[in-house]
Design a protein around this motif. Structure first.
Motif, mmCIF file in Angstrom:
data_model
loop_
_atom_site.group_PDB
_atom_site.id
_atom_site.type_symbol
_atom_site.label_atom_id
_atom_site.label_comp_id
_atom_site.label_asym_id
_atom_site.label_seq_id
_atom_site.Cartn_x
_atom_site.Cartn_y
_atom_site.Cartn_z
ATOM 1 N N VAL A 91 0.891 -1.028 0.012
ATOM 2 C CA VAL A 91 0.215 0.098 -0.269
ATOM 3 C C VAL A 91 1.073 0.847 0.072
ATOM 4 C CG1 VAL A 91 -1.991 1.453 0.876
ATOM 5 C CG2 VAL A 91 -1.731 -1.550 1.310
ATOM 6 N N ASP A 92 0.758 2.161 -0.186
ATOM 7 C CA ASP A 92 1.617 3.341 -0.862
ATOM 8 C C ASP A 92 2.134 4.268 0.760
ATOM 9 O OD1 ASP A 92 2.289 5.298 -3.428
ATOM 10 O OD2 ASP A 92 0.804 6.695 -1.344
ATOM 11 N N GLU A 93 3.014 4.290 0.850
ATOM 12 C CA GLU A 93 3.292 4.646 2.257
ATOM 13 C C GLU A 93 2.529 6.151 2.018
ATOM 14 O OE1 GLU A 93 7.198 4.327 3.558
ATOM 15 O OE2 GLU A 93 7.321 2.157 3.175
ATOM 16 N N ALA A 94 2.292 6.875 0.890
ATOM 17 C CA ALA A 94 2.555 8.087 1.435
ATOM 18 C C ALA A 94 0.584 8.506 1.536
ATOM 19 C CB ALA A 94 2.972 9.285 0.353
ATOM 20 N N ALA A 95 0.167 7.521 0.769
ATOM 21 C CA ALA A 95 -1.674 8.112 1.007
ATOM 22 C C ALA A 95 -1.815 7.314 2.462
ATOM 23 C CB ALA A 95 -1.724 6.642 0.086
ATOM 24 N N THR A 96 -0.961 6.192 3.372
ATOM 25 C CA THR A 96 -1.080 5.526 4.368
ATOM 26 C C THR A 96 -1.300 6.781 5.562
ATOM 27 O OG1 THR A 96 -0.359 3.627 3.273
ATOM 28 C CG2 THR A 96 -0.854 3.992 6.110
ATOM 29 N N GLN A 97 0.415 7.656 4.892
ATOM 30 C CA GLN A 97 0.948 8.831 5.991
ATOM 31 C C GLN A 97 0.152 9.493 6.204
ATOM 32 O OE1 GLN A 97 3.397 7.919 8.530
ATOM 33 N NE2 GLN A 97 2.646 10.091 9.377
ATOM 34 N N PRO A 164 -9.721 18.979 9.444
ATOM 35 C CA PRO A 164 -8.265 19.839 8.342
ATOM 36 C C PRO A 164 -8.532 19.252 6.551
ATOM 37 C CG PRO A 164 -7.698 17.829 9.183
ATOM 38 C CD PRO A 164 -8.887 17.676 9.485
ATOM 39 N N PRO A 165 -7.782 20.178 6.124
ATOM 40 C CA PRO A 165 -8.499 20.483 4.337
ATOM 41 C C PRO A 165 -7.921 19.258 3.845
ATOM 42 C CG PRO A 165 -7.105 22.243 5.007
ATOM 43 C CD PRO A 165 -7.063 21.475 6.845
ATOM 44 N N THR A 166 -7.129 18.483 4.020
ATOM 45 C CA THR A 166 -6.827 17.413 3.698
ATOM 46 C C THR A 166 -7.212 15.675 3.694
ATOM 47 O OG1 THR A 166 -5.726 16.550 5.507
ATOM 48 C CG2 THR A 166 -3.845 17.871 3.930
ATOM 49 N N LEU A 167 -8.487 16.458 4.745
ATOM 50 C CA LEU A 167 -8.784 14.986 4.927
ATOM 51 C C LEU A 167 -10.012 14.326 3.563
ATOM 52 C CD1 LEU A 167 -9.129 12.868 7.323
ATOM 53 C CD2 LEU A 167 -11.204 13.992 7.528
ATOM 54 N N ARG A 168 -10.525 14.617 3.311
ATOM 55 C CA ARG A 168 -11.238 14.331 2.029
ATOM 56 C C ARG A 168 -10.301 13.746 1.106
ATOM 57 N NH1 ARG A 168 -16.118 18.704 0.499
ATOM 58 N NH2 ARG A 168 -17.332 19.037 2.818
ATOM 59 N N HIS A 169 -9.181 14.497 0.498
ATOM 60 C CA HIS A 169 -8.365 13.829 -0.597
ATOM 61 C C HIS A 169 -7.551 13.083 -0.191
ATOM 62 C CE1 HIS A 169 -4.939 13.531 -3.022
ATOM 63 N NE2 HIS A 169 -4.348 13.611 -2.185
ATOM 64 N N ALA A 170 -7.644 13.019 1.429
ATOM 65 C CA ALA A 170 -6.597 11.420 2.066
ATOM 66 C C ALA A 170 -7.689 10.359 1.834
ATOM 67 C CB ALA A 170 -6.014 12.057 3.159
ATOM 68 N N GLU A 177 -6.440 2.774 -2.855
ATOM 69 C CA GLU A 177 -5.690 1.653 -2.043
ATOM 70 C C GLU A 177 -6.218 1.088 -1.437
ATOM 71 O OE1 GLU A 177 -2.220 1.763 -2.631
ATOM 72 O OE2 GLU A 177 -1.858 3.196 -3.364
ATOM 73 N N MET A 178 -7.340 0.838 -0.625
ATOM 74 C CA MET A 178 -7.756 -0.361 -0.181
ATOM 75 C C MET A 178 -8.509 -1.165 -0.783
ATOM 76 S SD MET A 178 -6.756 -0.114 3.540
ATOM 77 C CE MET A 178 -5.335 0.147 2.898
ATOM 78 N N THR A 179 -9.229 -0.505 -1.737
ATOM 79 C CA THR A 179 -9.771 -1.169 -2.948
ATOM 80 C C THR A 179 -8.431 -2.477 -3.329
ATOM 81 O OG1 THR A 179 -11.119 0.712 -3.382
ATOM 82 C CG2 THR A 179 -11.128 -1.138 -4.651
ATOM 83 N N ASP A 180 -7.487 -1.711 -3.910
ATOM 84 C CA ASP A 180 -6.909 -2.869 -4.567
ATOM 85 C C ASP A 180 -6.366 -4.030 -3.661
ATOM 86 O OD1 ASP A 180 -6.249 -1.181 -6.669
ATOM 87 O OD2 ASP A 180 -4.581 -0.162 -6.280
ATOM 88 N N ALA A 254 -2.916 5.004 13.583
ATOM 89 C CA ALA A 254 -2.263 5.918 13.358
ATOM 90 C C ALA A 254 -1.397 6.304 14.076
ATOM 91 C CB ALA A 254 -3.094 6.858 13.685
ATOM 92 N N ASP A 255 -0.751 5.123 15.482
ATOM 93 C CA ASP A 255 -0.175 5.593 16.341
ATOM 94 C C ASP A 255 0.240 4.740 17.251
ATOM 95 O OD1 ASP A 255 -2.076 5.013 18.314
ATOM 96 O OD2 ASP A 255 -3.094 6.716 18.055
ATOM 97 N N ASP A 256 1.346 3.811 18.016
ATOM 98 C CA ASP A 256 1.765 2.593 18.140
ATOM 99 C C ASP A 256 0.769 2.487 19.790
ATOM 100 O OD1 ASP A 256 3.134 4.402 19.981
ATOM 101 O OD2 ASP A 256 4.587 3.563 19.447
ATOM 102 N N THR A 257 -0.249 3.008 20.468
ATOM 103 C CA THR A 257 -0.733 2.971 21.142
ATOM 104 C C THR A 257 -1.576 1.485 21.465
ATOM 105 O OG1 THR A 257 -1.167 5.443 21.998
ATOM 106 C CG2 THR A 257 -2.399 4.143 23.279
#
Ligand SMILES: O=C(O)CCC(=O)C(=O)O
Ligand SMILES: [Fe+2]
Length: 370
Positions: A91-97, A164-170, A177-180, A254-257
């Motif tokens: 899975v594309d790391e940038a997409a996941t991040q 945040p403004p990035t959420l829709r695109h994210a 990615e999840m479909t793939d 999203a974190d290691d908790t």
């Protein structure tokens, strides 16, 4: 979720009082207290070696020399555990991040901002509490943003936060990615089950022709979860015990908790996610499709005493010609050699039945088992 089902398992808005509670006020109100339920729920095991969740390596699945043994490992994880961790998934790391960062930023916003996409009366999408059944008035120690992501025409953009403004695109990118990923994983599950790829993938996706690139999920949804830290971990639950009602779930941390626990042999076993791995699990519909070969297993979340936890769960729905039923190929169509372990049931009836069971704290699969 259609209106009737949503009514059975309503979601509630997050109030200012709840936000203050999550931010650290000391007195936990009655509606969050589940001390008895937790005591009755049994033992939590420690970091026992024998309880290590199976790890499936996608790079090995794709390697012609290692594929057969790794596919067997995938199969045995789905049969014996209903859960596994997936590494080297591609899975594309940038997409996941971007998805992780945007989700964490969303939950960090003030309540008024999050409530611009608040769940509505009788509705299911949007920001709020997890669903709670009518038989239990208890609330989970969590806030949650639930959205339909695929097919694209099923999106209700009113519930997609502008902040945040990035959420829709994210989300858009992550959903592709999840479909793939679902397509790849299901292909190997088909090999393990001994059914054609078309049969299993056909239950999850619709397509324009025989070209894999035109595969579209029948329905994909995303639940973003935030579990605030809680000093009373023995008294509250992040998510009450449940099985996932749809087909296949991918969980991104999203974190290691830590916090996810799986029920196995009557005991709760904590999952220790490997960095970068997805936790994958079988949902009720995949259990039915595989005629009970793969197990949909109960799990729950406990909050951490010190650290918040943020996750993104992606669910894929499935059916066979509008029915939730064992794959005909597994029953030896025509030959009828294998007995169906579940009766087939219409999609709508399945959803309503599952919602009703969730509301009553029972398991719907038990009612369609033959
Ligand atoms: O956040 C988690 O660890 C699990 C979430 C989950 O079980 C779900 O969304 O169904
Ligand atoms: Fe779940």
């Amino acid at each position: 979720m259609e209106a009737t089902a949503a009514k059975l398992i309503g979601r509630e808005k997050i109030t200012g009082a709840t936000a203050a509670l999550f931010a650290g006020s000391v007195e936990v109100p009655e509606r969050f207290l589940r001390t008895k339920e937790l005591q009755a729920a049994g033992v939590v095991v420690g970091d026992d070696e024998t309880f290590k969740l199976p790890v499936v390596n996608m790079a090995k699945l794709l390697d012609p020399e290692l594929s057969a043994s790794e596919t067997a490992k995938l199969g045995s994880a789905c049969r014996g555990w209903g859960f596994f961790q997936l590494t080297n998934h591609g899975v594309d790391e940038a997409a996941t991040q971007l998805m992780k960062d945007s989700t964490a930023q969303f939950f960090n916003l003030p309540l008024e901002s999050k409530n611009t996409v608040a769940v509505r009366e009788g509705g299911f999408e949007g920001f709020g509490h997890h669903y709670n059944g009518s038989s239990s008035d208890k609330l989970d120690w969590a806030e949650n943003l639930f959205l339909y992501t695929q097919p694209v025409q099923d999106r209700d953009m009113e519930f997609w936060p502008a902040n945040p403004p990035t959420l829709r695109h994210a989300l858009d990118r992550y959903s592709v990615e999840m479909t793939d990923l679902a397509r790849r994983v299901l292909g190997f599950m088909a090999a393990d089950l001994g059914v054609s790829r078309d049969a299993l993938l056909g239950a999850f996706f619709s397509r324009d022709d025989h070209d894999d690139d035109t595969l579209k999920p029948k329905m994909q949804s995303v639940a973003m979860h935030h579990y605030p830290p809680c000093h009373h971990v023995d008294k509250v639950l992040g998510i009450a015990p449940h099985t996932d009602t749809l087909g296949l779930t991918f969980l991104l941390h999203a974190d290691d908790t830590p916090g996810l626990q799986i029920k196995r042999g009557g005991r709760w076993f904590p999952v220790r996610p490997l960095p970068g791995a997805f936790v994958v699990n079988v949902g009720d519909i995949l259990d039915v499709l595989t005629n009970g070969a793969y197990a949909s297993v109960e799990h729950r979340v406990v909050p951490d005493a010190e650290r918040g936890r943020t996750t993104v769960a992606t669910f894929h729905d499935a059916c066979v010609r509008g029915q939730v039923a064992p794959l005909p190929e597994l029953l030896g169509v025509g030959g009828g050699e294998v007995a169906a372990r579940y009766r087939s049931i219409g999609k709508l009836e399945f959803r309503k039945g599952s919602a009703r069971a969730t509301a009553q704290g029972t398991r719907f699969l038990d009612t369609i088992r033959m």
